[in-house]
Design an enzyme around this catalytic site. Structure first.
Site, mmCIF file in Angstrom:
data_model
loop_
_atom_site.group_PDB
_atom_site.id
_atom_site.type_symbol
_atom_site.label_atom_id
_atom_site.label_comp_id
_atom_site.label_asym_id
_atom_site.label_seq_id
_atom_site.Cartn_x
_atom_site.Cartn_y
_atom_site.Cartn_z
ATOM 1 N N ILE A 87 36.100 36.774 34.029
ATOM 2 C CA ILE A 87 36.365 35.467 34.640
ATOM 3 C C ILE A 87 36.642 34.438 33.549
ATOM 4 O O ILE A 87 35.871 34.310 32.610
ATOM 5 C CB ILE A 87 35.150 35.009 35.483
ATOM 6 C CG1 ILE A 87 34.800 36.058 36.535
ATOM 7 C CG2 ILE A 87 35.418 33.650 36.114
ATOM 8 C CD1 ILE A 87 33.423 35.877 37.145
ATOM 9 N N CYS A 88 37.733 33.695 33.708
ATOM 10 C CA CYS A 88 38.061 32.596 32.796
ATOM 11 C C CYS A 88 37.607 31.302 33.464
ATOM 12 O O CYS A 88 38.268 30.777 34.355
ATOM 13 C CB CYS A 88 39.564 32.570 32.524
ATOM 14 S SG CYS A 88 40.054 31.263 31.389
#
Length: 192
Positions: A87-88
């Protein structure tokens, strides 16, 4: 040193509000360093109706260091790796604060599903599709939600439509091209 008392308190707080928020956190083991987060797909998005699992690892310096989080449910989203589930999101990196909790991190991830940031992608292929061909992105994201995040599995949808007399390959193609919507797939199958 992990503050286990705080982790336990956060689990209790999540449990209290799980019906209102839909956000859940539960331990994978007795030592509270490996958890599973669950978030519902936001309404009005291609993720609506899906239930998404997130693996959570509590680091040694928690809460002064962010929890490590990644999707275990496959998701088609510019800021989530379609391969690894990474996840960014800034609060899972340099914008983390000890004032944040596991629940606030999960709610932020849920908000990310509603508001992708394709200019700061985790998955460049998905981001490019989002920018250049938004309708295909939406269809693909819906299809992935139907396939990986919903209780009514793709296999069940295929079985229902095959029982109506359509060929399996034709059914799979219709479901895929309709973003996983079995009613739209049925309309396509009936119209030709």
């Amino acid at each position: 040193m992990i503050d286990y008392g705080r982790v336990q308190k956060e689990l209790v707080d999540c449990e209290k509000n799980k019906d209102a928020s839909g956000v859940r956190v539960s331990p994978k083991s007795d030592n509270l360093t490996r958890l599973t987060g669950t978030i519902p797909g936001p309404i009005g998005t291609p993720y609506e109706g899906g239930t998404f699992q997130i693996d959570i690892t509590i680091p040694e310096d928690y809460p002064f260091e962010p929890p490590k989080m990644q999707f275990s449910t496959k998701v088609w989203h510019p800021n989530i790796s379609s391969q690894s589930g990474a996840i960014c999101l800034d609060i899972l990196k340099d914008q983390w604060s000890p004032a944040l909790t596991l629940k606030t991190a999960l709610v932020s991830i849920q908000a990310l599903l509603s508001a992708p940031e394709p200019k700061d992608p985790q998955d460049a292929v998905v981001a490019e599709q989002y920018i250049k061909n938004y309708q295909v992105f939406v269809s693909t994201a819906r299809y992935w939600t139907e396939t990986f995040a919903k209780n009514s599995s793709l296999a069940e949808k295929v079985r229902k439509l095959v029982e109506m007399g359509f060929g399996e390959a034709q059914v799979r193609s219709a479901i895929e091209s309709s973003g996983g919507d079995e009613n739209v797939a049925l309309e396509k199958l009936c119209s030709g």
